[in-house]
Design a protein around this motif. Structure first.
Motif, PDB file in Angstrom:
ATOM      1  N   GLY A 109       2.190  -0.541  -9.142  1.00  0.00           N
ATOM      2  CA  GLY A 109       1.563  -1.763  -8.664  1.00  0.00           C
ATOM      3  C   GLY A 109       1.024  -1.698  -7.255  1.00  0.00           C
ATOM      4  N   ALA A 110       1.202  -0.548  -6.577  1.00  0.00           N
ATOM      5  CA  ALA A 110       0.747  -0.412  -5.198  1.00  0.00           C
ATOM      6  C   ALA A 110      -0.722  -0.004  -5.143  1.00  0.00           C
ATOM      7  CB  ALA A 110       1.597   0.623  -4.462  1.00  0.00           C
ATOM      8  N   ARG A 111      -1.337  -0.264  -4.007  1.00  0.00           N
ATOM      9  CA  ARG A 111      -2.686   0.230  -3.740  1.00  0.00           C
ATOM     10  C   ARG A 111      -2.556   1.598  -3.097  1.00  0.00           C
ATOM     11  NH1 ARG A 111      -7.093  -2.002   0.626  1.00  0.00           N
ATOM     12  NH2 ARG A 111      -5.314  -1.564   1.979  1.00  0.00           N
ATOM     13  N   TRP A 112      -3.212   2.589  -3.678  1.00  0.00           N
ATOM     14  CA  TRP A 112      -3.088   3.959  -3.185  1.00  0.00           C
ATOM     15  C   TRP A 112      -3.950   4.166  -1.948  1.00  0.00           C
ATOM     16  CZ3 TRP A 112      -6.602   8.399  -4.762  1.00  0.00           C
ATOM     17  CH2 TRP A 112      -6.181   9.606  -4.166  1.00  0.00           C
ATOM     18  N   VAL A 113      -3.355   4.752  -0.907  1.00  0.00           N
ATOM     19  CA  VAL A 113      -4.065   5.187   0.291  1.00  0.00           C
ATOM     20  C   VAL A 113      -4.009   6.707   0.298  1.00  0.00           C
ATOM     21  CG1 VAL A 113      -4.139   5.134   2.808  1.00  0.00           C
ATOM     22  CG2 VAL A 113      -3.417   3.096   1.540  1.00  0.00           C
ATOM     23  N   GLU A 114      -5.156   7.344   0.198  1.00  0.00           N
ATOM     24  CA  GLU A 114      -5.186   8.800   0.038  1.00  0.00           C
ATOM     25  C   GLU A 114      -4.876   9.516   1.346  1.00  0.00           C
ATOM     26  OE1 GLU A 114      -8.009  12.399  -1.752  1.00  0.00           O
ATOM     27  OE2 GLU A 114      -8.819  10.364  -1.520  1.00  0.00           O
ATOM     28  N   ASP A 129       0.861  -1.169   0.000  1.00  0.00           N
ATOM     29  CA  ASP A 129       0.000   0.000   0.000  1.00  0.00           C
ATOM     30  C   ASP A 129       0.903   1.226   0.000  1.00  0.00           C
ATOM     31  OD1 ASP A 129      -2.098  -1.791   0.269  1.00  0.00           O
ATOM     32  OD2 ASP A 129      -2.325  -1.458   2.426  1.00  0.00           O
ATOM     33  N   TYR A 130       0.453   2.304  -0.617  1.00  0.00           N
ATOM     34  CA  TYR A 130       1.277   3.518  -0.657  1.00  0.00           C
ATOM     35  C   TYR A 130       0.413   4.703  -0.264  1.00  0.00           C
ATOM     36  CZ  TYR A 130       5.492   6.070  -2.008  1.00  0.00           C
ATOM     37  OH  TYR A 130       6.641   6.827  -1.978  1.00  0.00           O
ATOM     38  N   ALA A 131       0.712   5.290   0.883  1.00  0.00           N
ATOM     39  CA  ALA A 131      -0.034   6.443   1.369  1.00  0.00           C
ATOM     40  C   ALA A 131       0.648   7.720   0.903  1.00  0.00           C
ATOM     41  CB  ALA A 131      -0.112   6.409   2.895  1.00  0.00           C
TER      42      ALA A 131
END
Length: 389
Positions: free
Chosen positions: A49-54, A34-36
């Motif tokens: 390829g990461a899942r975005w964390v806003e 995950d990438y915040a």
């Protein structure tokens, strides 16, 4: 065993971009990332390829033109407000998700506090010079008149209010920490006092990752390419761009020049040899460049050295000036003063850097050092070893 990692870098292309090849490598190995970050970088992290964390964006602020302890303190308070807004988002994410490690950009103290509070292993990512008792990048700004600590003066009330609201300890005089694992995205040879950093610091150097797949080619393959860019922050410099037009308008180079949000039509007549855009695929241009007129942000500096491109540094702020001075010390280019720059001095420096045999030898050596530092592959190895597989 696959791990679930949370990367955190709230703002700045120079902070986000160096981490993306590492994210790509970890995902390639089967880990979940995950990438915040703020919405500005959502596309880049999802493309990796990461899942975005806003995370909430930091309110816009005009880049300063002068620097000193007072200006630095104002900047710190501005960043602190953004980190404070990010804290509950990060805490809630880590509390509800099974996160095995938090990999945070060194500027993002709120992620460190969350990791400490929840007992999650933390990895610090440094896209700039590391600091210890032998070298400090911001030493001249962290102490004001009489030796008072600028961090404590600027952030003391904010830290006390934050600590009371969230029930955590936060000492403004000790915002910098050393984690058990610290990944520095430059080679040790480029780091001042590099041999004084202990085994907790790993100088893995830069990686380009999938950004290397972006395409660009000059219209004339036989003409040397000159790349000019002041980066993404301190780039509202129309007079600088006019100086470049004057210096290189004769057509000896094909010039790729980024101007950010500046309107090219406001710069006057554009010579035929210039390709002016708001941005270029930087690795693709550097792969073909004979020289790079740069602000010497660390990411740009490392990408230039990755491709063996000599630097003509025109730094716009103190951190960039430190990078520029280090490149000059190592014989990797020249440094010019933006305040006294002329078309003649700029052209002469570019010609020397593009053709100098000694600079070429130094660049060839540093390119080998950069590429042998391990990059994303070594970084992923270290994270897996740290987390036990």
């Amino acid at each position: 065993m696959a791990k679930h990692l949370l990367f955190v870098a709230l703002f700045g292309h120079g902070h986000v971009n160096p981490t993306l090849p590492l994210v790509e490598e970890l995902i390639r190995r089967g880990h979940r990332v995950d990438y915040a970050t703020s919405a500005e970088h959502a596309e880049a992290v999802t493309r990796a390829g990461a899942r975005w964390v806003e995370l909430p964006p930091i309110a816009p602020i005009d880049p300063p033109t002068e620097f000193g302890p007072e200006v630095f303190g104002t900047f710190l308070r501005h960043v602190f407000a953004g980190m404070r807004a990010a804290y509950p988002v990060l805490r809630d994410h880590c509390a509800t998700e099974r996160v095995d490690a938090v990999c945070y950009d060194a500027m993002n103290w709120s992620a460190r506090v969350v990791a400490e509070q929840l007992g999650i292993p933390a990895v610090q990512c440094l896209p700039h010079f590391a600091g210890n008792e032998h070298f400090s990048l911001f030493a001249e700004f962290t102490h004001g008149p009489g030796g008072e600590n600028v961090f404590a003066k600027a952030l003391g009330p904010d830290c006390a209010e934050f600590a009371a609201e969230f029930g955590v300890e936060l000492d403004p005089a000790q915002m910098d920490v050393t984690e058990k694992l610290n990944l520095v995205f430059i080679p040790r040879e480029f780091q001042p006092a590099g041999d004084t950093f202990d085994e907790r610091y790993h100088f893995i150097g830069p990686s380009v990752g999938s950004r290397a797949d972006e395409e660009w080619s000059p219209p004339d393959a036989d003409k040397p390419v000159l790349f000019i860019s002041l980066g993404t922050v301190f780039n509202d410099r129309p007079e600088f761009y006019r100086t470049c037009l004057e210096a290189f308008g004769d057509g000896a180079y094909h010039v790729a020049m980024t101007v950010g949000g500046v309107d090219p039509d406001a710069l006057g007549p554009i010579p035929e040899c210039f390709d002016i855009r708001s941005r270029f695929p930087q690795p693709a241009v550097l792969r073909r460049a004979a020289a790079f007129v740069s602000h010497t942000g660390m990411n740009s500096t490392m990408e230039a050295l990755y491709y063996g491109v000599g630097l003509v540094a025109v730094p716009q702020m103190p951190e960039q000036a430190a990078n520029a001075e280090r490149a000059r010390e190592l014989g990797l280019g020249e440094r010019l003063d933006a305040r006294t720059l002329t078309a003649e001095s700029l052209r002469a420096a570019v010609d020397r850097v593009a053709s100098g045999a000694e600079v070429r030898a130094n660049l060839d050596r540093m390119r080998e050092v950069v590429r042998s530092s391990g990059g994303a592959v070594r970084g992923a190895d270290l994270i897996e070893e740290y987390l036990g597989g």
